[in-house]
Design an enzyme around this catalytic site. Structure first.
Site, PDB file in Angstrom:
ATOM      1  N   LEU A 205       0.823  -1.207   0.000  1.00 34.45           N
ATOM      2  CA  LEU A 205       0.000   0.000   0.000  1.00 34.45           C
ATOM      3  C   LEU A 205       0.853   1.251   0.000  1.00 34.45           C
ATOM      4  O   LEU A 205       1.718   1.432   0.858  1.00 34.45           O
ATOM      5  CB  LEU A 205      -0.914   0.011   1.233  1.00 34.45           C
ATOM      6  CG  LEU A 205      -1.923   1.163   1.281  1.00 34.45           C
ATOM      7  CD1 LEU A 205      -2.902   1.073   0.115  1.00 34.45           C
ATOM      8  CD2 LEU A 205      -2.690   1.156   2.600  1.00 34.45           C
ATOM      9  N   TYR A 208      -0.215   7.535   1.100  1.00 34.80           N
ATOM     10  CA  TYR A 208       0.032   8.956   0.903  1.00 34.80           C
ATOM     11  C   TYR A 208      -1.010   9.796   1.629  1.00 34.80           C
ATOM     12  O   TYR A 208      -2.173   9.402   1.743  1.00 34.80           O
ATOM     13  CB  TYR A 208       0.002   9.308  -0.586  1.00 34.80           C
ATOM     14  CG  TYR A 208       1.207   8.814  -1.356  1.00 34.80           C
ATOM     15  CD1 TYR A 208       2.323   8.285  -0.714  1.00 34.80           C
ATOM     16  CD2 TYR A 208       1.230   8.887  -2.739  1.00 34.80           C
ATOM     17  CE1 TYR A 208       3.418   7.849  -1.424  1.00 34.80           C
ATOM     18  CE2 TYR A 208       2.336   8.445  -3.463  1.00 34.80           C
ATOM     19  CZ  TYR A 208       3.425   7.928  -2.798  1.00 34.80           C
ATOM     20  OH  TYR A 208       4.518   7.491  -3.499  1.00 34.80           O
ATOM     21  N   ILE A 243       4.260  -1.579   3.518  1.00 28.79           N
ATOM     22  CA  ILE A 243       3.826  -0.182   3.460  1.00 28.79           C
ATOM     23  C   ILE A 243       4.863   0.626   2.688  1.00 28.79           C
ATOM     24  O   ILE A 243       6.060   0.546   2.957  1.00 28.79           O
ATOM     25  CB  ILE A 243       3.660   0.415   4.867  1.00 28.79           C
ATOM     26  CG1 ILE A 243       2.527  -0.281   5.628  1.00 28.79           C
ATOM     27  CG2 ILE A 243       3.425   1.930   4.794  1.00 28.79           C
ATOM     28  CD1 ILE A 243       1.149  -0.064   5.056  1.00 28.79           C
ATOM     29  N   LYS A 244       4.388   1.416   1.729  1.00 32.47           N
ATOM     30  CA  LYS A 244       5.256   2.328   0.990  1.00 32.47           C
ATOM     31  C   LYS A 244       4.912   3.742   1.407  1.00 32.47           C
ATOM     32  O   LYS A 244       3.747   4.149   1.363  1.00 32.47           O
ATOM     33  CB  LYS A 244       5.059   2.133  -0.508  1.00 32.47           C
ATOM     34  CG  LYS A 244       6.071   2.888  -1.367  1.00 32.47           C
ATOM     35  CD  LYS A 244       5.515   4.168  -1.916  1.00 32.47           C
ATOM     36  CE  LYS A 244       6.458   4.746  -2.958  1.00 32.47           C
ATOM     37  NZ  LYS A 244       5.999   6.019  -3.514  1.00 32.47           N
ATOM     38  N   GLN A 245       5.932   4.509   1.815  1.00 28.93           N
ATOM     39  CA  GLN A 245       5.688   5.843   2.339  1.00 28.93           C
ATOM     40  C   GLN A 245       6.811   6.787   1.933  1.00 28.93           C
ATOM     41  O   GLN A 245       7.954   6.370   1.744  1.00 28.93           O
ATOM     42  CB  GLN A 245       5.590   5.788   3.866  1.00 28.93           C
ATOM     43  CG  GLN A 245       5.255   7.094   4.556  1.00 28.93           C
ATOM     44  CD  GLN A 245       3.955   7.698   4.078  1.00 28.93           C
ATOM     45  OE1 GLN A 245       3.960   8.494   3.132  1.00 28.93           O
ATOM     46  NE2 GLN A 245       2.840   7.320   4.716  1.00 28.93           N
TER      47      GLN A 245
END
Length: 357
Positions: A205, A208, A243-245
């Protein structure tokens, strides 16, 4: 033979004047012992006791055991969705070979990435030739930028089953937390991730934050540690496996924007202004590191790209993160230079002298 010390010297040289601060920092807020640190046993240690099916465990193992970082617990993913998220012209004009999606796959394979993340169209067109050569991560929703005026909303571009049928190991999606559309996006993506798990795929995910009011008094709080940390916490709640942040570069979004809920200890005890401490707060919100945090490589700015990419990787690794998802800095330069940049970032995660702060 290139030694670990030689690689560390190279990394320190790239970091320049920031090397000492980043490589020697000791985190005194959230101690490293409080985190679930990634490693070769990541899937067994975290997911084997979860509700993830054997098929999902196999997909996660495929992600974590492909490419140069195989068996380390770290991920190096090439993401190319900017043709929709921005425009194909703005994304690929600096290097037009990437209008051809096969070049995207070739770059990911040559750089020995763990996976390639891109669109339904590009992956479907080359599915039978490449799905068995590198793990496919299909980005299932996008913010298309041709509508006028631009409407910032993530919408589905295809089905989870379609991603499964073209051979994907995982699906990825973006939620704009804080936006007017976030409630719908949360429900859509939660449902999509449930279906992906049922079909045996892993889920990633893009967490953002987006709201015009998050920019006030000259400060952009979209990348504040407290806001992005909460976005991460919402992301793991809908069972994202990774998790992509974006890397945090400020804090106190809740207090300065005067909304939401916060506690003084969030700022006084769990974080400082140091970039590694800010990133560690993001990791903390990913169930204390149980769910891997991969940070974004960001936009290409030219000569400073390698330094910025290596800096982000060092911050992520020392904070307790699980890797980097880096696109524009790689594909907006000549092919060989893109491979070199991705390999240099991977060297950060391969170097055992760069440890948890």
């Amino acid at each position: 033979m290139i030694t670990a010390n030689h690689t560390l010297d190279k990394i320190a040289s790239i970091l320049g004047s920031e090397a000492s601060d980043l490589l020697e920092h000791e985190c005194k807020t959230v101690k490293k012992e409080a985190l679930h640190h990634t490693g070769p046993d990541k899937v067994d240690k975290i997911f084997a006791s979860s509700n993830r099916s054997p098929q999902v465990l196999r997909s996660l193992s495929t992600l974590y055991n492909t490419g140069r970082l195989a068996g380390t617990g770290y991920l190096s993913i090439l993401p190319v969705d900017q043709g929709i998220e921005h425009s194909a012209g703005s994304a690929f004009a600096p290097n037009p070979i990437y209008f051809d999606p096969e070049k995207i796959l070739e770059l990911a394979i040559e750089a020995q990435c763990n996976a390639v993340a891109t669109t339904f169209g590009g992956l479907a067109l080359l599915s039978r030739k490449y799905a068995h050569k590198i793990p496919f991560l299909v980005k299932i929703n996008h913010n298309e930028m041709l509508s006028y005026p631009n409407a910032y909303d993530q919408i589905m571009f295809g089905s989870v089953r379609e991603a499964w049928e073209l051979g994907a190991v995982a699906v990825g999606a973006t939620i704009y937390f804080g936006s007017e559309e976030s409630t719908r996006q949360i429900m859509e993506v939660a449902s999509a991730f449930e279906e992906a798990h049922q079909l045996g795929m892993a889920t990633i995910l893009w967490c953002y934050t987006r709201n015009s009011n998050f920019k006030q008094n000259g400060t952009d709080y979209h990348t504040a540690a407290d806001l992005t940390g909460q976005a991460n916490h919402l992301g793991v709640t809908i069972q994202a496996d990774v998790i992509k942040q974006k890397l945090p570069d400020t804090n106190r979004g809740f207090t300065n924007l005067k909304f939401g809920k916060s506690h003084p200890d969030m700022y006084d005890k769990l974080a400082t202004d140091h970039p590694i401490d800010l990133c560690r707060y993001q990791v903390l919100n990913c169930y204390s590191g149980r769910i891997g945090l991969i940070n974004s490589g960001g936009a290409s700015k030219g000569e400073s790209d390698i330094q910025e990419a290596v800096k982000t990787a060092v911050i992520n690794k020392r904070a307790g993160g699980s890797g980097l998802i880096l696109g524009r800095k790689a594909f907006q330069r000549p092919f060989n230079k893109g491979v070199e940049l991705l390999n240099t970032v991977q060297d950060v995660y391969l170097n055992q002298d760069i440890t948890l702060a």
